[in-house]
Write a protein that holds these residues in place. Sequence first.
Motif, short mmCIF file in Angstrom:
data_model
loop_
_atom_site.label_atom_id
_atom_site.label_comp_id
_atom_site.label_asym_id
_atom_site.label_seq_id
_atom_site.Cartn_x
_atom_site.Cartn_y
_atom_site.Cartn_z
N GLU A 93 -1.03 -0.32 -8.00
CA GLU A 93 -1.56 -1.18 -6.93
C GLU A 93 -1.53 -0.40 -5.62
OE1 GLU A 93 -0.22 -5.14 -6.60
OE2 GLU A 93 -0.55 -5.56 -8.73
N ALA A 151 -2.47 -0.25 -1.24
CA ALA A 151 -2.53 -1.03 -0.01
C ALA A 151 -2.99 -0.12 1.12
CB ALA A 151 -1.17 -1.63 0.32
N PRO A 168 -0.53 4.18 -2.59
CA PRO A 168 -0.03 3.39 -3.72
C PRO A 168 1.24 2.66 -3.29
CG PRO A 168 0.53 5.70 -4.01
CD PRO A 168 -0.30 5.62 -2.77
N ILE A 169 1.45 1.46 -3.81
CA ILE A 169 2.68 0.75 -3.43
C ILE A 169 3.60 0.51 -4.63
CG2 ILE A 169 1.95 -0.31 -1.29
CD1 ILE A 169 1.17 -2.80 -2.87
N HIS A 170 3.05 0.29 -5.77
CA HIS A 170 3.87 0.17 -6.98
C HIS A 170 2.94 0.09 -8.19
CE1 HIS A 170 2.87 -4.08 -6.76
NE2 HIS A 170 3.47 -4.20 -5.61
N ARG A 181 15.69 2.41 1.38
CA ARG A 181 14.79 1.33 1.81
C ARG A 181 15.48 -0.03 1.83
NH1 ARG A 181 9.21 3.11 2.83
NH2 ARG A 181 8.30 1.43 1.63
N PRO A 222 13.53 3.66 6.50
CA PRO A 222 12.25 3.62 5.79
C PRO A 222 11.32 4.75 6.17
CG PRO A 222 12.33 1.96 7.52
CD PRO A 222 13.69 2.58 7.47
N ASP A 278 4.30 7.20 4.02
CA ASP A 278 3.89 6.09 3.15
C ASP A 278 3.41 6.57 1.79
OD1 ASP A 278 4.55 4.20 4.98
OD2 ASP A 278 2.53 3.97 5.79
N TRP A 286 6.43 7.70 -0.28
CA TRP A 286 7.17 6.51 -0.72
C TRP A 286 6.42 5.79 -1.84
CZ3 TRP A 286 12.00 5.87 -0.36
CH2 TRP A 286 12.73 6.14 0.80
N GLY A 287 5.10 5.66 -1.64
CA GLY A 287 4.29 4.94 -2.63
C GLY A 287 4.36 5.63 -3.99
N TYR A 314 7.65 4.93 -5.58
CA TYR A 314 7.72 3.60 -6.19
C TYR A 314 6.95 3.57 -7.51
CZ TYR A 314 10.12 1.02 -2.50
OH TYR A 314 11.08 0.53 -1.64
N LYS A 374 0.63 -5.12 4.07
CA LYS A 374 1.15 -5.30 2.71
C LYS A 374 2.66 -5.03 2.74
CE LYS A 374 -0.36 -5.94 -1.65
NZ LYS A 374 -1.07 -7.13 -2.10
N TYR A 390 6.80 -6.36 2.04
CA TYR A 390 7.48 -6.90 0.85
C TYR A 390 7.00 -8.32 0.53
CZ TYR A 390 11.18 -3.34 0.37
OH TYR A 390 11.87 -2.19 0.14
N GLY A 393 3.86 -8.55 -1.19
CA GLY A 393 3.76 -7.83 -2.47
C GLY A 393 3.86 -6.33 -2.33
N GLY A 394 4.13 -5.84 -1.12
CA GLY A 394 4.24 -4.40 -0.91
C GLY A 394 5.65 -3.89 -1.10
N ASN A 395 5.93 -2.74 -0.45
CA ASN A 395 7.25 -2.13 -0.66
C ASN A 395 7.96 -1.79 0.63
OD1 ASN A 395 6.13 0.23 0.28
ND2 ASN A 395 5.82 1.14 -1.73
N ILE A 396 7.59 -2.45 1.72
CA ILE A 396 8.26 -2.15 2.99
C ILE A 396 8.32 -3.41 3.84
CG2 ILE A 396 6.11 -1.44 4.14
CD1 ILE A 396 7.82 0.68 5.64
N ASP A 448 11.58 -4.47 9.87
CA ASP A 448 12.92 -3.89 9.76
C ASP A 448 12.84 -2.38 9.76
OD1 ASP A 448 15.62 -3.65 9.56
OD2 ASP A 448 15.76 -4.25 7.46
N THR A 449 12.18 -1.85 10.77
CA THR A 449 12.11 -0.41 10.96
C THR A 449 12.65 -0.10 12.35
OG1 THR A 449 9.87 -0.56 11.82
CG2 THR A 449 10.08 -0.15 9.47
N PRO A 450 13.04 1.14 12.60
CA PRO A 450 13.69 1.44 13.89
C PRO A 450 12.83 1.11 15.11
CG PRO A 450 14.03 3.23 12.33
CD PRO A 450 13.08 2.29 11.68
N ARG A 464 15.75 -6.89 2.23
CA ARG A 464 14.48 -6.19 2.37
C ARG A 464 13.60 -6.87 3.44
NH1 ARG A 464 12.78 -7.10 -3.36
NH2 ARG A 464 14.29 -8.76 -3.07
#
Lengths: 271, 338
Positions: free
Chosen positions: A5, A7, A16-18, A189, A199, A204, A207-208, A211, B135, B137, B140-143, B147-149, B163
Amino acid sequence: MGIVEWARSPWGEDVPIHIAFYLIWVCAIAGLLFMIVHAIWARYFAPPDAYADSTPPEEAARIPEKIARHSLAARMFHWVMALAMFVLLFTAFLPRVGIKFPWVTYHWIAGIVLTVSIIYHIIHATFFMDFWSIWPDKADLAEISRRLRSASSLPRRDAKYPFANKMYHAVIVLTGIAVTATGVFMMWRVRTPIFPRNPYLFGDMTWGLMYVLHGLAGVGLIALVMVHVYFAVRPDKFEITKSMIVGTMNKEFYLKHHDPERWAPESPSSK
Amino acid sequence: MAVIHDIMPAFELFQPPTVEGAVALLDRYRAQGWVMAGGLDSFDWLKDRIKRPSVLIDLSQIKELRGVRPWNGGLEIGAMTTLTEVVRDPVVRERYSILSTGAEAAASPQIRNQGTIGGNVSQDARCWYYRSGWKCYRAGGNICYADTPTAINREHAILGADRCVAVNPSDTAPALIALDAQMVIRNSKGERVVNAEDYFIGPGIDIMHMTVLQPGDLLTAIRIPAAWAGAHFYFEKVRDRPVWDFPLVNIASAAVLSGNRIDRIRIAVNGVAAHPVRLKQVEDAVTGKLRDRATADMAGQLAIQGAKPLQHNGYKVPLMRNLVRRAIRGVEEATWAS
C-alpha cells in the motif's frame, strides 16, 4: 490489488507504507494448503521410508542407546524463540483480523526477546556448536544431484539435519533477520523506554520500505511457522520433536535416518 | 492534502424511515456505508474528499431515534436528538444538569441545532494532520505527524498516546461517563448495551476508530440511570474562544455528598487522550473524604500521574490538575496554579 500500500508524503512523494493486509490470509491459506497436500501425499503417495545405506552391525553395536542431539542451551533458545515468535505473530495479526486488544507493548517486548535470543543463538552456534551442520554442504548437493538423475533410487541417510531441514533453517534465518532488524528500527517509531522516539531517523521512503519488509517477513513467518508446527506434530517426525524437548533421540531412529559418517553419535553424558 | 470542494461528491443516498431499515442497509453495505446523523462531522470528510463512501445512510428521517423519554427511573435519549433539544429538555436540566451544561458547551447555537448527541459522542478525531488527509496511523499509515519534534500539537494528548496522539473532542462524552450512561447499539444480530466509558476506545486497541462501533453497528440511544439524578455536578470546558471551539480540556463530575463528605463520585476528563478518561483512581482516593482543599489538591496531583506532554501541550498538565481540583472543591475555592 498490489501487495504494497502506498501513500503521498507531505513532500509529494509516493511512498510505500505497509504490505496489503490480505497477504495475511494468502500466507495462512498457503500454509494450510501445504499441510493438506503434504499430508495426502505422505499418506497415499510417498515412497516407503527406506534408505540406500545402513550401518554395519558391529559398528551399530558401539553406538549408545540415546544419541545427544540438542544441548540444553540450544533447546532453551529454541523454545524461547518459539514463544516469542507466537507472541509476535498473534499480537501482529489478531488485531488485523478483528480481535482487538492493546498489542503494541506485548509486540515490542516479544520482539526484543526474539532479537536477544537470535543474537545469543548466533554466538552460541558460531563458537559452541558445529556451525556448518545446519547449512547445506557438498554431500547434500551431491545427493540431490544423484536423486535427480535417478529418481527411483533410495535416498542416502542424512547428516545431523536433513536437507529440507537445512533449507527451512536458511529461510527462517533470512526472514528472522529481516523481521528483527526492521523491527528494532521500528521501535524508534513507538514509545518505549529503550529508544528515544525519533520518526525522522530515516526518510519516508526508507521507513516505508522497512515497514513493507517487516510485513512481508511477518506474513511469511505465518506460513513458515504453520509448516514447522505441522512437521513437529507428524508422527514420523516425532523423534526429532522429542529430541528438542529431552535433548536426545533413540538409537533405532538414529541408525535408520542418520549416517554416522556424517553425524558422529555422542551419548548425552558427553554433551 | 485535502482538496476542499463546495459541492458534495457523488454517493448513493439512503434515508431509511426506521431503525430496522437503517440496520439492514448497514448490514448490506458494511464498510462502504457511511452513517450520517447531523452531518457536521460527515460533511467535512465528504467535501474534503478524504473519506469517499459509496453509500450514505442519512438517519434524519428516523423519528424513533429522536427525543428524550423516561427509562427505568432515568432517561433514554435518542441518538438523533439534537444537542439543543438535550440542552432545553426540562428533565435533563433539572436532574442531569451536567449533561445539559456539557451539550450547551459544544460548538455554536447553529451547530447545536443540527448536531446530535449521537454524533457528538461518535465524532472522529479533530487532529488537523488526520483531517487534512495525510496518511497517518489513524488513516491507515505508519506515522503520527502530530507526534514529531516539529509538529504543531498544542491540542493533542498528554495521556494514553499509543502511536497516535489525537484526542477525543466530545463535550457530552465526559458528562455521560460521569452519569454512568449506557450506549444502546443495534446491528443485524440484535441489540447490545455498552457502558459509556467502554464505548470510547484508544489507539492501543484500535488506532483507526474512536468508538467500539464496527461496520454494521448503529448507536440508537443513550440511557442515563437514575442513580446520579440530582447529584452534585460539575462541568467545565476550557477552550481558546468562548464559542464554536473544541475543548482543550473539559471535565465532568457527579458526586453524592453527605454534608461536606464525598459519599460517591464519578469524574471524567476529555481532550487529554484519544478517549474520554474516567479518573477511577481519583474517585477511589477521594471517596469518603471531606470535600476540602487538601482532598482537591491530592486529587489534582493524582489525576496527572503518567501524563506525558508533547512539544507544545505541556500546559494541559496543570490545566487538567486544576480542573480536577475545581471539580472536587468548586470554582470558588480552587485557585489556579501552574
